[in-house]
Motif scaffolding. Structure first.
Motif, short mmCIF file in Angstrom:
data_model
loop_
_atom_site.label_atom_id
_atom_site.label_comp_id
_atom_site.label_asym_id
_atom_site.label_seq_id
_atom_site.Cartn_x
_atom_site.Cartn_y
_atom_site.Cartn_z
N ILE A 1 0.85 -1.19 0.00
CA ILE A 1 0.00 0.00 0.00
C ILE A 1 0.89 1.25 0.00
O ILE A 1 1.73 1.42 0.89
CB ILE A 1 -0.94 0.00 1.22
N VAL A 2 0.67 2.11 -1.00
CA VAL A 2 1.50 3.30 -1.17
C VAL A 2 0.61 4.55 -1.20
O VAL A 2 -0.06 4.81 -2.21
CB VAL A 2 2.32 3.22 -2.47
N PRO A 3 0.57 5.33 -0.12
CA PRO A 3 -0.15 6.61 -0.17
C PRO A 3 0.63 7.61 -1.04
O PRO A 3 1.86 7.71 -0.92
CB PRO A 3 -0.18 7.07 1.29
N VAL A 4 -0.07 8.32 -1.90
CA VAL A 4 0.59 9.23 -2.84
C VAL A 4 -0.04 10.62 -2.71
O VAL A 4 -1.26 10.77 -2.88
CB VAL A 4 0.44 8.72 -4.29
N TYR A 5 0.80 11.61 -2.42
CA TYR A 5 0.30 12.99 -2.41
C TYR A 5 1.42 13.94 -2.79
O TYR A 5 2.40 14.10 -2.04
CB TYR A 5 -0.26 13.37 -1.04
N ASN A 6 1.33 14.52 -3.97
CA ASN A 6 2.27 15.54 -4.45
C ASN A 6 3.73 15.11 -4.29
O ASN A 6 4.54 15.79 -3.68
CB ASN A 6 2.02 16.86 -3.70
N VAL A 7 4.04 13.95 -4.87
CA VAL A 7 5.39 13.41 -4.77
C VAL A 7 5.96 13.12 -6.17
O VAL A 7 6.70 12.16 -6.37
CB VAL A 7 5.42 12.11 -3.92
N GLU A 8 5.64 13.97 -7.12
CA GLU A 8 6.11 13.72 -8.49
C GLU A 8 7.62 13.62 -8.57
O GLU A 8 8.16 12.92 -9.44
CB GLU A 8 5.62 14.83 -9.43
N ARG A 9 8.32 14.25 -7.66
CA ARG A 9 9.78 14.24 -7.67
C ARG A 9 10.34 12.86 -7.32
O ARG A 9 11.43 12.49 -7.81
CB ARG A 9 10.30 15.29 -6.70
N TRP A 10 9.63 12.09 -6.48
CA TRP A 10 10.17 10.83 -5.97
C TRP A 10 9.36 9.60 -6.36
O TRP A 10 9.80 8.48 -6.13
CB TRP A 10 10.24 10.89 -4.44
N LEU A 11 8.18 9.77 -6.93
CA LEU A 11 7.26 8.65 -7.12
C LEU A 11 7.84 7.56 -8.03
O LEU A 11 7.70 6.36 -7.73
CB LEU A 11 5.93 9.14 -7.68
N ASP A 12 8.46 7.94 -9.13
CA ASP A 12 9.00 6.92 -10.04
C ASP A 12 10.04 6.05 -9.34
O ASP A 12 10.07 4.82 -9.53
CB ASP A 12 9.61 7.58 -11.27
N ARG A 13 10.90 6.66 -8.55
CA ARG A 13 11.92 5.88 -7.84
C ARG A 13 11.26 4.90 -6.87
O ARG A 13 11.68 3.74 -6.76
CB ARG A 13 12.87 6.81 -7.08
N VAL B 1 4.58 1.27 1.98
CA VAL B 1 5.75 2.01 1.51
C VAL B 1 5.32 3.45 1.30
O VAL B 1 4.34 3.71 0.59
CB VAL B 1 6.31 1.42 0.20
N ASP B 2 6.03 4.39 1.91
CA ASP B 2 5.74 5.79 1.67
C ASP B 2 6.29 6.19 0.31
O ASP B 2 7.36 5.72 -0.12
CB ASP B 2 6.35 6.67 2.77
N SER B 3 5.59 7.08 -0.37
CA SER B 3 5.89 7.35 -1.78
C SER B 3 7.14 8.20 -1.99
O SER B 3 7.56 8.40 -3.14
CB SER B 3 4.69 8.02 -2.46
N ASP B 4 7.76 8.70 -0.94
CA ASP B 4 9.05 9.38 -1.09
C ASP B 4 10.19 8.49 -0.62
O ASP B 4 11.33 8.94 -0.51
CB ASP B 4 9.07 10.72 -0.36
N ASP B 5 9.89 7.21 -0.35
CA ASP B 5 10.89 6.23 0.05
C ASP B 5 11.08 5.20 -1.05
O ASP B 5 10.37 5.19 -2.05
CB ASP B 5 10.47 5.51 1.34
#
Length: 230
Positions: A18-30, A99-103
């Protein structure tokens, strides 16, 4: 085992990530790259777009077209706990990871934690070490050299309360048996407290109400969750 949870070919358990996503375009692909690249392939990857206002929403949809294991939910912004609860509500895996979306996570992380949970039949939770990455390039290894140890639920609660033996409250460095969150019919019975980003409350409930066997701690420097410290 919950009746709504399932296996896939070869008898391997499905792990819901489960990955919460909020305004993480900079890190989401990684982040997503590290999940789809796991050596353990039987994954249900749930991206919860929590009302993002940048390109994160479109990026989630693009990923779902690239990998059929990815499910995307778009919802109004409700915060981290709300997004995780949304994911729990639809998760079908027998085990659950967050997993957090900036990790991002090491490619062997889920396979190793899943295998170790299999080897310890009475274990409900597995925890690994982390590497904290700072924007200046510095890295800090946390718990990467601790020996393996199994805690009973009472021992886990004691160490959690006294913040000892690294019994951390974070959920992003753990693999959970899904029955800690769901009842026999698959209904979610343990939720993150909405309005709060702190995970202490849900870990407290798991340790006191749901974990009737033991909590397993697996820490090794080669099994990592990497977190970004902004």
């Amino acid at each position: 085992m919950c009746t709504q949870m399932h296996n896939v070919s070869g008898g391997h358990l499905v792990i819901s990530v489960i990955v919460p996503v909020y305004n993480v375009e900079r890190w989401l692909d990684r982040c997503v790259t590290s999940i789809v690249g796991q050596t353990y392939k039987n994954l249900e990857i749930i991206l919860i777009d929590d009302g993002s206002t940048d390109k994160s929403s479109e990026m989630c949809d693009a990923w779902s077209r690239l990998d059929d294991r990815i499910r995307v939910v778009h919802k109004a912004n409700g915060g981290l706990s709300s997004a995780r609860n949304e994911g729990l509500g639809i998760a079908m895996g027998a085990r659950i990871a967050f997993v957090d979306s900036d990790d991002w996570i090491d490619s062997e992380m889920l396979a190793t934690m899943n295998r170790w949970m299999d080897e310890q039949s009475a274990v409900d939770v597995v925890m690994c070490g982390t590497i904290k990455n700072y924007e200046n390039g510095r890295e800090q290894c946390i718990d990467g050299d601790l020996p393996q140890r199994v805690f009973t639920s009472d021992q886990a609660l004691h160490n959690f309360l006294y913040r000892s033996n690294r019994m951390a409250s974070a959920v992003w460095n753990k693999l959970f048996d899904a029955t800690l969150f769901k009842d026999d019919e698959g209904k979610t019975v343990v939720l993150f407290p909405e309005g709060l980003d702190n995970e202490d409350t849900i870990c407290w409930r798991i340790y006191t109400e749901r974990c009737v066997e033991s909590i397993s701690i697996l820490v090794a420097s080669t099994i990592i969750a990497s977190v970004l410290d902004l």
